[in-house]
Motif scaffolding. Structure first.
Motif, PDB file in Angstrom:
ATOM      1  N   GLY A  21       0.834  -1.182   0.000  1.00  0.00           N
ATOM      2  CA  GLY A  21       0.000   0.000   0.000  1.00  0.00           C
ATOM      3  C   GLY A  21       0.874   1.239   0.000  1.00  0.00           C
ATOM      4  N   ASP A  22       0.389   2.311   0.592  1.00  0.00           N
ATOM      5  CA  ASP A  22       1.180   3.541   0.672  1.00  0.00           C
ATOM      6  C   ASP A  22       2.156   3.465   1.846  1.00  0.00           C
ATOM      7  OD1 ASP A  22       0.056   4.813  -1.537  1.00  0.00           O
ATOM      8  OD2 ASP A  22      -1.656   5.520  -0.360  1.00  0.00           O
ATOM      9  N   SER A  23       3.123   4.403   1.835  1.00  0.00           N
ATOM     10  CA  SER A  23       4.132   4.471   2.897  1.00  0.00           C
ATOM     11  C   SER A  23       4.197   5.876   3.465  1.00  0.00           C
ATOM     12  CB  SER A  23       5.514   4.086   2.353  1.00  0.00           C
ATOM     13  OG  SER A  23       5.528   2.756   1.902  1.00  0.00           O
ATOM     14  N   GLY A  24       4.544   5.944   4.728  1.00  0.00           N
ATOM     15  CA  GLY A  24       4.713   7.214   5.412  1.00  0.00           C
ATOM     16  C   GLY A  24       5.045   6.981   6.865  1.00  0.00           C
ATOM     17  N   MET A  25       5.789   7.924   7.467  1.00  0.00           N
ATOM     18  CA  MET A  25       6.167   7.808   8.876  1.00  0.00           C
ATOM     19  C   MET A  25       6.911   6.492   9.149  1.00  0.00           C
ATOM     20  SD  MET A  25       2.513   9.139  10.418  1.00  0.00           S
ATOM     21  CE  MET A  25       2.912   8.551  12.065  1.00  0.00           C
ATOM     22  N   SER A  26       7.792   6.079   8.213  1.00  0.00           N
ATOM     23  CA  SER A  26       8.553   4.831   8.329  1.00  0.00           C
ATOM     24  C   SER A  26       7.654   3.607   8.400  1.00  0.00           C
ATOM     25  CB  SER A  26       9.475   4.865   9.558  1.00  0.00           C
ATOM     26  OG  SER A  26      10.414   5.901   9.436  1.00  0.00           O
ATOM     27  N   GLN A  27       6.458   3.716   7.817  1.00  0.00           N
ATOM     28  CA  GLN A  27       5.508   2.610   7.833  1.00  0.00           C
ATOM     29  C   GLN A  27       5.024   2.313   6.418  1.00  0.00           C
ATOM     30  OE1 GLN A  27       2.537   4.408  10.359  1.00  0.00           O
ATOM     31  NE2 GLN A  27       3.404   3.508  12.226  1.00  0.00           N
ATOM     32  N   THR A  28       4.701   1.058   6.159  1.00  0.00           N
ATOM     33  CA  THR A  28       4.133   0.653   4.879  1.00  0.00           C
ATOM     34  C   THR A  28       2.946  -0.257   5.135  1.00  0.00           C
ATOM     35  OG1 THR A  28       6.236   0.795   3.698  1.00  0.00           O
ATOM     36  CG2 THR A  28       4.523  -0.573   2.717  1.00  0.00           C
TER      37      THR A  28
END
Length: 396
Positions: free
Chosen positions: A255-262
């Motif tokens: 999915g999408d990624s952001g804040m060192s998370q995927t």
């Protein structure tokens, strides 16, 4: 004569020729010495960085270059394998008790493929952030030749033997029959964003089509025709990876990624794509909802973090590595029954990791941290890990 240098060159020659594992040369301590060391309380197997790459390590520190860090790891069996990083390759033939320096030089390795103990290929750059090239070795990794000539579009390579292999970019697949000297693009469906071929005829593709969801497609004729295997019309991924071996097929959808998370989903099939089961559907605050649809066994993957690479063993075992940079954890999750049940195992400290499992019990994990990088081994399928090699405070 510099005897230390002389014997190191002999060791490298034996290793590269694939003889270390056969001759037992990697175990450099005699039985009498081993008995004495054990009686004295000294461990037989080495620990730490084994004194390897000392000069290059010092140079890195003086020039304030990036610390040594592992980028990929590849093991042929429980005893013999290699680990690579920025300007180096090391190897072991005795299960990590001792490591040999195989290569140090200009190449920063991004990924390697060794179908045997002699022939190897790699995606590598000269310097960080520079163009990638396809390079090859015919002596176990001691020397490398740039066979692409110019920058390559390949992100990943996978050789079946010394002649035949596949290479992948984000939206294309290529095959070679002459050790990588020439490549032929394989026809894939439009909007392909991840693919895998397990043989010249059998392949898989993740198709991302905004507005219509995603599809997992299958070919049995080398890409001439493709048939639908899995489809969702709800949320679609940004891309994906396919892993296939025997009857097992896994679709890892990002999915999408952001804040060192995927955010991601993992789908499993134990009948060559005939039926699918959603194993993991991990939504994150930074990456949003998990792609795909359907109920899932688990709402979190290993280390509750980003997915790494996956290894399939036999017809029923699959292992996925996951890592959480914010949580400083690396772990593996696994199934031993074709995805019917899944277990996320205990994490160890780290920011990122890559796995290589030659069988269902024995596996290797290259872990990267901020200023350290290490290799771990497991003999129980990832339930516990033992450090075998480490660059401590590398380059700092």
């Amino acid at each position: 004569m510099n005897w230390t240098h002389h014997w190191r060159r002999i060791a490298l020659t034996l290793f590269s020729a694939g003889l270390l594992a056969l001759s037992g040369w990697g175990t450099v301590i005699s039985s009498a010495q081993a008995a004495h060391s054990t009686a004295a309380g000294t461990p037989v197997c080495g620990t730490g960085d084994h004194g390897l790459l000392k000069d290059l390590h010092k140079k890195h520190a003086q020039q304030e270059e990036a610390p040594f860090a592992f980028s990929d790891i590849s093991f042929l069996n429980s005893e013999t394998g290699r680990a690579v990083g920025n300007g180096f390759m090391i190897g072991t033939s005795d299960g990590g008790c001792h490591f040999q320096e195989i290569y140090q030089g200009q190449w920063n390795f991004k990924g390697i493929s060794f179908p045997d103990n002699v022939h190897g290929w790699a995606i590598a750059s000269i310097g960080e952030g520079q163009a990638n090239y396809l390079i090859a070795s015919a002596d176990g990794g001691s020397t490398w030749k740039n066979i692409s000539g110019k920058a390559t579009v390949f992100d990943r390579i996978d050789f079946m033997d010394s002649k035949n292999g596949f290479a992948y970019s984000r939206n294309a697949v290529f095959s070679t029959k002459d050790s990588g000297q020439s490549w032929t693009e394989i026809q894939t469906p439009a909007n392909t964003r991840g693919a895998y071929f397990s043989s010249p005829s059998s392949g898989w593709s993740v198709v991302v089509a905004p507005g219509t969801g995603y599809r997992v497609m299958k070919t049995t004729d080398g890409g001439t025709t493709w048939k639908l295997s899995l489809q969702s019309g709800i949320t679609y991924p940004t891309g994906g990876e396919i892993y296939a071996k025997g009857n097992q097929v896994y679709a890892l959808l990002y999915g999408d990624s952001g804040m060192s998370q995927t955010s991601y989903s993992l789908y499993a099939s134990s009948d060559k794509g005939g039926t699918w089961k959603r194993v993991i559907a991990q939504a994150t605050a930074g990456g949003g909802p998990a792609p795909g649809s359907g109920s899932a066994q688990l709402k979190s993957g290993p280390a509750s973090g980003r997915p790494g690479n996956m290894q399939l063993v036999g017809n029923s075992t699959a292992i996925l590595v996951g890592y959480s940079p914010a949580g400083e954890q690396v772990a593996v999750g696994r199934t031993v029954n074709g995805g019917r049940t899944w277990s996320n195992l205990k994490p160890i400290q780290g920011f990122e990791g890559t796995i290589s499992f030659p069988d269902s019990k024995h596996g290797w994990l290259a872990v990267r941290e901020q200023d350290e990088s290490a290799v771990y081994a497991t003999a129980d399928g990832g339930s516990s890990w033992k450090q075998k090699f480490a660059f401590k405070d590398a380059g700092r």
